[in-house]
Write a protein that holds these residues in place. Structure first.
Motif, short mmCIF file in Angstrom:
data_model
loop_
_atom_site.label_atom_id
_atom_site.label_comp_id
_atom_site.label_asym_id
_atom_site.label_seq_id
_atom_site.Cartn_x
_atom_site.Cartn_y
_atom_site.Cartn_z
N PRO A 260 -39.36 16.11 21.49
CA PRO A 260 -40.68 16.70 21.78
C PRO A 260 -41.67 15.69 22.36
O PRO A 260 -42.52 16.06 23.16
CB PRO A 260 -41.16 17.19 20.41
CG PRO A 260 -40.41 16.37 19.42
CD PRO A 260 -39.11 15.98 20.05
N GLN B 43 -36.52 13.39 29.08
CA GLN B 43 -35.64 13.92 28.04
C GLN B 43 -34.18 13.70 28.38
O GLN B 43 -33.38 13.31 27.53
CB GLN B 43 -35.92 15.41 27.82
CG GLN B 43 -37.25 15.67 27.14
CD GLN B 43 -37.64 17.13 27.13
OE1 GLN B 43 -37.33 17.87 28.06
NE2 GLN B 43 -38.33 17.55 26.10
N LYS C 116 -35.18 24.47 26.07
CA LYS C 116 -35.65 24.73 24.71
C LYS C 116 -35.09 23.71 23.73
O LYS C 116 -35.82 23.14 22.91
CB LYS C 116 -35.21 26.15 24.30
CG LYS C 116 -35.69 26.61 22.95
CD LYS C 116 -35.54 28.13 22.81
CE LYS C 116 -35.98 28.60 21.44
NZ LYS C 116 -34.88 28.73 20.49
N ASP D 4 -36.64 20.30 24.19
CA ASP D 4 -37.99 20.24 23.62
C ASP D 4 -37.96 20.14 22.09
O ASP D 4 -38.80 19.46 21.49
CB ASP D 4 -38.79 21.48 24.03
CG ASP D 4 -39.50 21.28 25.36
OD1 ASP D 4 -39.72 20.12 25.74
OD2 ASP D 4 -39.80 22.28 26.03
N LYS E 289 -42.63 20.86 34.31
CA LYS E 289 -41.75 20.21 33.34
C LYS E 289 -40.91 19.09 33.95
O LYS E 289 -40.12 18.46 33.23
CB LYS E 289 -40.81 21.26 32.72
CG LYS E 289 -41.56 22.34 31.99
CD LYS E 289 -40.62 23.23 31.19
CE LYS E 289 -41.45 24.23 30.39
NZ LYS E 289 -40.64 25.13 29.58
N LYS F 71 -41.29 15.50 32.21
CA LYS F 71 -40.80 15.49 30.83
C LYS F 71 -39.29 15.72 30.78
O LYS F 71 -38.58 15.06 30.03
CB LYS F 71 -41.53 16.57 30.02
CG LYS F 71 -41.28 16.47 28.53
CD LYS F 71 -42.18 17.41 27.75
CE LYS F 71 -42.00 17.21 26.26
NZ LYS F 71 -42.76 18.18 25.47
#
Length: 208
Positions: A17, A177, A10, A13, A170, A173
DNA sequence: CTCCCGATAT
DNA sequence: ATATCAGGAG
């Protein structure tokens, strides 16, 4: 652990983002070449030479038939240039001979190509083909270890650990990240824990 | 495990 | 001076 992972995802993100590969490319082959060049080298340096490189070598055949010494000179600023030039040429020769000069969208095939390991293969699959993959590069390894998402040092074991913890859709990504976070905040030498939005969930931070 | 490569941060 | 930078092969 489940709650911890959920919170980490969380926060990632919220803070990152719209992560994207920092390497510039317009097709799978360009990303493949750029990723090979990025080994032990900053992405900025790679991006500096790729506009010229991609113009000079638009197809796999161009690398496959290139003069090795010339190719070495063309990629020299990225370091490890003899190995990289050899790998790129041999890799593209296989692409031309077996795959019509196209980059196969398949992990097992990609990792058998000269100069392509799991890291490079997963970068290409995830970003050029939208096939989920955990990319364990030096940043992901370090950050995942510090956060306590894995105890392992071995890249493949880390990849397996993270695949268990993170939802498949995910994977790509999340890798981006973590890499981005590792570059900007959770640095190898001087981690900026005071600026880190994840420190509440970080094993390494709790120790200090 | 070592080697390949050189620039930059510490 | 030394570690590190989107690694992979032998």
């Amino acid at each position: 652990m489940k709650e911890k992972v959920k919170n980490i995802l969380k926060i990632l993100d919220e803070h990152y983002p719209n992560v994207r590969v920092a390497l510039n490319y317009t097709n799978p082959l360009e990303l493949l070449i750029a990723t090979i060049l990025s080994a032990q080298c900053t992405d900025e340096r790679v991006n500096q030479i790729t506009p010229y490189l991609f113009k000079k070598y638009p197809t796999a055949k161009d690398y496959a038939t290139a003069d090795l010494k010339t190719l070495e000179e063309d990629i020299k600023p990225t370091g490890f240039y003899k190995n990289k030039a050899k790998h790129i040429k041999e890799c593209c020769q296989v692409l031309v001979e077996k795959y019509h000069g196209q980059v196969p969208a398949n992990l097992e095939i990609l990792t058998k190509l000269p100069g392509i390991g799991r890291k490079t293969a997963n970068v290409v699959l995830g970003n050029a083909f939208d096939i989920p993959g955990i990319v364990v590069d030096t940043h992901v390894r370090r950050v995942a270890k510090r956060l306590g998402l894995t105890k392992h040092q071995d890249a493949l074991k880390i990849e397996k650990d993270l695949m268990q913890l993170i939802p498949k859709e995910k994977w790509t990504k999340f890798s981006l990240q973590l890499t981005w976070h590792g570059r900007r905040i959770c640095k190898a030498r001087k981690p900026q824990c005071n600026k880190c939005p994840l420190h509440k969930w970080c094993d390494e931070y709790q120790k200090v």
